[in-house]
Design a protein around this motif. Structure first.
Motif, PDB file in Angstrom:
ATOM      1  N   ARG A 196       0.823  -1.224   0.000  1.00 27.13           N
ATOM      2  CA  ARG A 196       0.000   0.000   0.000  1.00 27.13           C
ATOM      3  C   ARG A 196       0.850   1.265   0.000  1.00 27.13           C
ATOM      4  O   ARG A 196       1.993   1.259   0.461  1.00 27.13           O
ATOM      5  N   ASP A 197       0.228   2.356  -0.483  1.00 28.87           N
ATOM      6  CA  ASP A 197       0.928   3.644  -0.384  1.00 28.87           C
ATOM      7  C   ASP A 197       0.716   4.204   1.025  1.00 28.87           C
ATOM      8  O   ASP A 197      -0.133   3.719   1.782  1.00 28.87           O
ATOM      9  N   VAL A 198       1.480   5.207   1.366  1.00 26.56           N
ATOM     10  CA  VAL A 198       1.513   5.685   2.762  1.00 26.56           C
ATOM     11  C   VAL A 198       0.160   6.205   3.265  1.00 26.56           C
ATOM     12  O   VAL A 198      -0.258   5.840   4.362  1.00 26.56           O
ATOM     13  N   PRO A 199      -0.586   7.047   2.503  1.00 27.74           N
ATOM     14  CA  PRO A 199      -1.884   7.509   3.020  1.00 27.74           C
ATOM     15  C   PRO A 199      -2.820   6.348   3.365  1.00 27.74           C
ATOM     16  O   PRO A 199      -3.458   6.349   4.426  1.00 27.74           O
ATOM     17  N   GLU A 200      -2.867   5.351   2.490  1.00 33.24           N
ATOM     18  CA  GLU A 200      -3.732   4.191   2.713  1.00 33.24           C
ATOM     19  C   GLU A 200      -3.267   3.417   3.953  1.00 33.24           C
ATOM     20  O   GLU A 200      -4.082   2.981   4.776  1.00 33.24           O
ATOM     21  N   TYR A 201      -1.962   3.270   4.094  1.00 31.00           N
ATOM     22  CA  TYR A 201      -1.394   2.538   5.236  1.00 31.00           C
ATOM     23  C   TYR A 201      -1.708   3.267   6.546  1.00 31.00           C
ATOM     24  O   TYR A 201      -2.053   2.642   7.548  1.00 31.00           O
ATOM     25  N   LEU A 202      -1.601   4.600   6.540  1.00 34.72           N
ATOM     26  CA  LEU A 202      -1.898   5.391   7.749  1.00 34.72           C
ATOM     27  C   LEU A 202      -3.338   5.193   8.194  1.00 34.72           C
ATOM     28  O   LEU A 202      -3.616   5.011   9.387  1.00 34.72           O
ATOM     29  N   HIS A 203      -4.260   5.226   7.224  1.00 35.51           N
ATOM     30  CA  HIS A 203      -5.681   5.025   7.567  1.00 35.51           C
ATOM     31  C   HIS A 203      -5.900   3.618   8.108  1.00 35.51           C
ATOM     32  O   HIS A 203      -6.718   3.412   9.013  1.00 35.51           O
ATOM     33  N   ASN A 263       0.001  18.480  -0.479  1.00 40.62           N
ATOM     34  CA  ASN A 263      -0.709  19.191   0.595  1.00 40.62           C
ATOM     35  C   ASN A 263      -1.861  18.356   1.161  1.00 40.62           C
ATOM     36  O   ASN A 263      -2.971  18.861   1.373  1.00 40.62           O
ATOM     37  N   ARG A 264      -1.570  17.078   1.465  1.00 41.00           N
ATOM     38  CA  ARG A 264      -2.586  16.163   2.013  1.00 41.00           C
ATOM     39  C   ARG A 264      -2.728  16.417   3.515  1.00 41.00           C
ATOM     40  O   ARG A 264      -2.162  15.713   4.352  1.00 41.00           O
ATOM     41  N   VAL A 265      -3.493  17.449   3.850  1.00 42.18           N
ATOM     42  CA  VAL A 265      -3.571  17.933   5.234  1.00 42.18           C
ATOM     43  C   VAL A 265      -4.130  16.858   6.169  1.00 42.18           C
ATOM     44  O   VAL A 265      -3.605  16.640   7.271  1.00 42.18           O
ATOM     45  N   THR A 266      -5.178  16.160   5.738  1.00 41.58           N
ATOM     46  CA  THR A 266      -5.811  15.137   6.595  1.00 41.58           C
ATOM     47  C   THR A 266      -4.812  14.051   6.949  1.00 41.58           C
ATOM     48  O   THR A 266      -4.683  13.665   8.120  1.00 41.58           O
ATOM     49  N   GLU A 267      -4.103  13.532   5.943  1.00 46.35           N
ATOM     50  CA  GLU A 267      -3.143  12.446   6.171  1.00 46.35           C
ATOM     51  C   GLU A 267      -1.950  12.928   6.994  1.00 46.35           C
ATOM     52  O   GLU A 267      -1.425  12.190   7.829  1.00 46.35           O
ATOM     53  N   LEU A 268      -1.530  14.179   6.771  1.00 46.03           N
ATOM     54  CA  LEU A 268      -0.404  14.719   7.554  1.00 46.03           C
ATOM     55  C   LEU A 268      -0.784  14.851   9.032  1.00 46.03           C
ATOM     56  O   LEU A 268       0.027  14.568   9.914  1.00 46.03           O
ATOM     57  N   ALA A 269      -2.025  15.283   9.284  1.00 39.25           N
ATOM     58  CA  ALA A 269      -2.501  15.382  10.673  1.00 39.25           C
ATOM     59  C   ALA A 269      -2.541  13.992  11.305  1.00 39.25           C
ATOM     60  O   ALA A 269      -2.147  13.805  12.468  1.00 39.25           O
ATOM     61  N   LEU A 270      -3.004  13.009  10.534  1.00 41.81           N
ATOM     62  CA  LEU A 270      -3.068  11.624  11.019  1.00 41.81           C
ATOM     63  C   LEU A 270      -1.663  11.093  11.284  1.00 41.81           C
ATOM     64  O   LEU A 270      -1.409  10.440  12.310  1.00 41.81           O
ATOM     65  N   LEU A 271      -0.743  11.386  10.374  1.00 36.58           N
ATOM     66  CA  LEU A 271       0.656  10.962  10.522  1.00 36.58           C
ATOM     67  C   LEU A 271       1.231  11.508  11.835  1.00 36.58           C
ATOM     68  O   LEU A 271       1.871  10.769  12.598  1.00 36.58           O
ATOM     69  N   TYR A 272       0.979  12.784  12.097  1.00 33.59           N
ATOM     70  CA  TYR A 272       1.486  13.417  13.326  1.00 33.59           C
ATOM     71  C   TYR A 272       0.875  12.751  14.564  1.00 33.59           C
ATOM     72  O   TYR A 272       1.582  12.426  15.522  1.00 33.59           O
ATOM     73  N   GLN A 273      -0.451  12.534  14.525  1.00 31.74           N
ATOM     74  CA  GLN A 273      -1.139  11.905  15.675  1.00 31.74           C
ATOM     75  C   GLN A 273      -0.564  10.523  15.962  1.00 31.74           C
ATOM     76  O   GLN A 273      -0.319  10.158  17.110  1.00 31.74           O
ATOM     77  N   LEU A 274      -0.362   9.740  14.895  1.00 29.29           N
ATOM     78  CA  LEU A 274       0.140   8.372  15.071  1.00 29.29           C
ATOM     79  C   LEU A 274       1.587   8.371  15.557  1.00 29.29           C
ATOM     80  O   LEU A 274       1.942   7.622  16.468  1.00 29.29           O
ATOM     81  N   MET A 289       3.840  25.567   4.325  1.00 30.56           N
ATOM     82  CA  MET A 289       4.473  24.945   5.495  1.00 30.56           C
ATOM     83  C   MET A 289       3.880  25.476   6.805  1.00 30.56           C
ATOM     84  O   MET A 289       3.718  24.732   7.761  1.00 30.56           O
ATOM     85  N   ASP A 290       3.543  26.771   6.822  1.00 28.80           N
ATOM     86  CA  ASP A 290       2.888  27.357   8.009  1.00 28.80           C
ATOM     87  C   ASP A 290       1.556  26.665   8.265  1.00 28.80           C
ATOM     88  O   ASP A 290       1.212  26.351   9.406  1.00 28.80           O
ATOM     89  N   ASN A 291       0.810  26.452   7.195  1.00 33.66           N
ATOM     90  CA  ASN A 291      -0.494  25.807   7.311  1.00 33.66           C
ATOM     91  C   ASN A 291      -0.349  24.383   7.831  1.00 33.66           C
ATOM     92  O   ASN A 291      -1.121  23.939   8.696  1.00 33.66           O
ATOM     93  N   VAL A 292       0.656  23.659   7.332  1.00 40.03           N
ATOM     94  CA  VAL A 292       0.898  22.274   7.791  1.00 40.03           C
ATOM     95  C   VAL A 292       1.268  22.281   9.279  1.00 40.03           C
ATOM     96  O   VAL A 292       0.726  21.497  10.062  1.00 40.03           O
ATOM     97  N   ALA A 293       2.172  23.189   9.671  1.00 38.33           N
ATOM     98  CA  ALA A 293       2.606  23.259  11.073  1.00 38.33           C
ATOM     99  C   ALA A 293       1.443  23.605  11.996  1.00 38.33           C
ATOM    100  O   ALA A 293       1.334  23.091  13.107  1.00 38.33           O
ATOM    101  N   GLN A 294       0.553  24.466  11.499  1.00 37.88           N
ATOM    102  CA  GLN A 294      -0.563  24.922  12.328  1.00 37.88           C
ATOM    103  C   GLN A 294      -1.691  23.901  12.392  1.00 37.88           C
ATOM    104  O   GLN A 294      -2.152  23.535  13.476  1.00 37.88           O
ATOM    105  N   SER A 295      -2.136  23.422  11.238  1.00 39.06           N
ATOM    106  CA  SER A 295      -3.325  22.571  11.230  1.00 39.06           C
ATOM    107  C   SER A 295      -3.014  21.083  11.395  1.00 39.06           C
ATOM    108  O   SER A 295      -3.860  20.330  11.862  1.00 39.06           O
ATOM    109  N   CYS A 296      -1.787  20.652  11.026  1.00 35.40           N
ATOM    110  CA  CYS A 296      -1.466  19.218  11.106  1.00 35.40           C
ATOM    111  C   CYS A 296      -0.575  18.887  12.299  1.00 35.40           C
ATOM    112  O   CYS A 296      -0.734  17.838  12.916  1.00 35.40           O
TER     113      CYS A 296
END
Length: 771
Positions: free
Chosen positions: A266-273, A326-337, A384-391
């Motif tokens: 699997r690719d990384v976004p799919e694996y994270l989910h 700019n996959r914000v949802t997956e980046l936020a999930l990556l950070y949480q995990l 990058m600011d948006n990623v740091a802030q929202s993810c």
């Protein structure tokens, strides 16, 4: 039978009463004899001797109790009243029969539990080297259901038995701390004879693990059954040893294999989910049927096998893609995990920093991208600011890493980013920039200042910004004075007053020039020969403005005369000053006549000199124009190109073409047409040439040398004697621009040659200040 026993009991107690006169009976007799006399106090006393039980009472009562226990265990109806049975236990306990009664009850319960084990041995076993199958093997679910039924029955029966023997439980057992209660005895017997049987325990745990694995594979299982059985193991205090250890080993094995397989497939976004879903499922499992004590090791195991083992591989494989897209949802999930795993965030932070350096370095170090470099940097910083802030939940470590990465890559290519940022600001502050409102422009300037902070060579920015600001002010191309002042205050706040003092001086010069021109106009009105040319002069203080190469051109006599008049006027007010005219910065408005009618042309001074020649003749060669005007060759070609090859072609070029060549001839275009009355002809000479660029950069380099010299002398004057290393260290602290050690060494050598300092005769690495 029950009735007879009750009568015997009454008779027995009556007999005891007859032989032992009760104190209560005696007192009552006295009271009645006295009749109406004063009432006497009633006194109740215990028996002098304890009443004796009938000979067979203990045995008969136990038989009755044993029958009741048997009926409970066999789920048949009890022949006796429960209250009567409770009373019987109480009577026995009152006559010290408790130890015997407790042992007898335990034995009955133990015999019953031992008999239950046979139903669970109906599965293949090995004996004497030959497999002997006694019964058909039960399938897992049937086995678990039977075990659960047996456990539920046992619990129900134990509660029922305890309710009958409650008096025994609350007196004798409670007083003997070493004895387990009836309920605990029931648990102990079930644990000893059923669950601790190695074959039964293994089969039970195997079947539970099989059910859990089925559920993990997406099948539906009976969760209430699993909850009941795992609750049983927990109540019997064998959950950890018998189940949890094996469960965690199986979980570890399953997720280790799954992690390896899915990382390939699997690719990384799919694996994270998938990982997030697995963690959710396991948490749900804990809520539904696993013991709470399993939560920490279970979740830790899943996180380790699905995340911890693959952190680097996952980031190498997919972080760049997630950030690029700019996959914000997956980046936020990556950070949480990654936040859940030990060492997860530091690893993510390192890859994030490396990504910014790599991506930003590509923007800065690719000369083909110079045209859009600043806009790309601003867009990249926003992203990058948006990623740091929202993810990344505004994690300070990630924000600092981002700043550090920006500072690193933006200074990989010295000077160029600073120059391009200055030009970008110029494009935004120049008149004709209709892209943004004042609020938007202010926001853009704020963003530019953030990028500006990362630059080490701020003096390069200052040099180019000053040159562009001069052009905007002198040609009147500034979009807004407020925006200019706002930018100036931002630079002052960022770099200090010394940085902006010359820029502020430029604004001051422009304001003073306006006042001088008001006075000059009044002066001209009083002259006997008023000029038909309206002259406006900007007086510039040499130290504030960029240095311009003086160019001698041949002005028309009317202009020369007017210059002399202004010179007399100005020097009459400010004696001791020297005026130096700069024709390269001049511009004019010419009134022209075409077949279509009269027009006004807004042109540079060089364009003016060329056009005025056509008042004297019809056609001229490039050589004739150069001789008549005195304009330098390159500048002249750019001027003719703007007049004959641009959008507004007021001159005709022969032969036609976009470039001006040496043999070309020019004549006035009487057929020129334009919808506007006043036409601004683009001033090509205002565009920066390569030579100008090089000269600005060289000027910055020269200024830096002066600053290094001044800093060295300042330090040596204060310290008197200093070693080379300490001097270099002090210089790095004081200088505000990047400098190589080799350049510092050259400047030190230069100062030694000029006798500002000298080397120590014994220690060449030591310097002394020469007063």
């Amino acid at each position: 039978m029950a009735e007879d026993t009750r009568q015997d009991k009454r008779a027995s107690f009556s007999a005891i009463a007859e032989h032992n006169t009760n104190g209560m009976a005696r007192s009552s007799a006295v009271a009645s004899a006295k009749g109406g006399g004063a009432s006497k106090k009633l006194v109740i006393k215990n028996f002098k001797d304890r009443p004796k039980l009938a000979e067979n009472y203990t045995e008969d009562t136990w038989l009755k109790l044993r029958d009741a226990v048997g009926a409970i265990q066999n789920s048949t109806s009890i022949k006796y009243n429960l209250e009567e049975l409770y009373q019987a236990v109480e009577n026995l306990c009152s006559y010290k029969v408790s130890p015997t009664l407790y042992k007898q009850l335990r034995q009955v319960c133990e015999d019953h539990v031992q008999a239950q084990i046979q139903q669970f041995r109906e599965y293949p076993f090995w004996g004497g080297g030959v497999e002997q199958q006694l019964h058909e093997s039960l399938d897992s679910l049937s086995f678990l259901k039977r075990m659960n039924r047996c456990w539920q029955d046992h619990c129900r029966q134990t509660i029922m038995i305890r309710s009958i023997f409650l008096f025994l439980d609350r007196t004798y057992v409670l007083q003997n701390s070493l004895l387990p209660s009836i309920w605990d005895t029931g648990l102990e017997l079930f644990r000893t004879h059923i669950v601790s049987d190695s074959a039964v325990q293994k089969r039970t745990v195997d079947c539970i693990l099989e059910q859990i694995e089925m559920e993990r594979n997406g099948e539906t299982v009976d969760r209430s059954l699993l909850r009941s059985l795992l609750g049983m193991l927990s109540d019997l205090q064998v959950y950890k040893d018998s189940f949890e250890e094996r469960f965690l080993i199986e979980t570890n094995r399953l997720y280790a294999a799954e992690g390896q397989r899915l990382m390939q497939e699997r690719d990384v976004p799919e694996y994270l989910h998938h990982v997030a879903r697995r963690l959710e499922e396991e948490n749900d499992r804990i809520m539904s049927y696993l013991d709470q004590s399993t939560q920490k090791p279970l979740i830790s195991c899943v996180e380790k096998q699905l995340l911890g083992e693959h952190m680097t591989a996952m980031l190498q494989k997919g972080l760049s893609t997630l950030l690029d897209e700019n996959r914000v949802t997956e980046l936020a999930l990556l950070y949480q995990l990654f936040n859940k795993v030990k060492g997860g965030l530091p690893t993510l932070l390192q890859f994030w920093r490396d990504y910014i350096k790599s991506f930003g370095g590509e923007i800065v170090c690719t000369p083909e991208k110079d045209k859009d470099m600043v806009q790309e940097l601003l867009d990249f910083k926003d992203k990058m600011d948006n990623v740091a802030q929202s993810c990344f939940t505004r994690n300070e470590g990630f924000i600092n890493a981002m700043k550090e990465a920006f500072e690193t890559f933006i200074n990989k290519r010295p000077n160029k980013p600073a120059e391009l940022i200055a030009k970008y600001v110029d494009s935004k502050l120049r008149a004709g920039n209709k892209e943004a409102t004042e609020e938007e422009l202010e926001r853009i300037l704020d963003k530019i200042m953030i990028i500006f902070r990362f630059i080490h060579g701020k003096d390069v920015f200052e040099a180019f910004y000053k040159k562009d600001l001069a052009k905007r002010l002198l040609v009147g191309k500034s979009a807004s004075v407020d925006a200019e002042k706002s930018m100036l205050s931002k630079l002052k706040h960022e770099c200090g007053a010394a940085f902006t003092s010359k820029l502020e001086g430029m604004f001051k010069d422009m304001e003073l020039s306006k006042d001088i021109m008001i006075q000059f106009k009044q002066y001209m009105q009083n002259q006997s020969e008023p000029s038909n040319i309206e002259l406006t002069v900007n007086i510039l203080t040499m130290g504030y403005w960029p240095s311009y190469t003086p160019m001698e051109v041949h002005l028309p006599p009317e202009m020369v005369k007017l210059q002399e008049v202004f010179k007399l006027f100005y020097l009459g007010k400010h004696s001791g000053r020297k005026l130096q005219w700069q024709p390269t910065l001049g511009h004019a408005v010419l009134k022209s006549e075409f077949k279509e009618g009269k027009k006004e042309l807004q042109v540079s001074l060089f364009q003016t000199l060329v056009l005025l020649m056509f008042n004297e003749g019809e056609e001229f060669s490039i050589e004739e124009i150069r001789t008549a005007t005195g304009i330098e060759e390159g500048e002249l070609k750019r001027t003719l190109q703007s007049l004959a090859c641009g959008k507004a072609r007021v001159l005709n070029k022969n032969p036609r073409g976009k470039e001006v060549e040496d043999g070309d001839r020019f004549n006035f275009n009487y057929d020129f047409k334009h919808k506007l009355f006043r036409i601004k002809i683009n001033q090509i000479q205002m565009k920066e040439t390569v030579e100008e660029q090089v000269s600005t950069t060289e000027r910055v380099f020269q200024d830096r040398q002066y600053q290094i010299d001044a800093a060295v002398v300042r330090i040596m004057k204060m310290r008197k004697t200093l070693s080379h290393n300490l001097l270099v260290s002090e210089l790095y602290n004081q200088l505000k621009f990047p400098v190589k050690p080799g350049d510092l060494k050259k400047r030190i050598e230069s100062l030694i040659d000029r006798d500002y300092m000298e080397r120590d005769k014994e220690t060449p690495n030591q310097y002394h200040y020469v007063a």
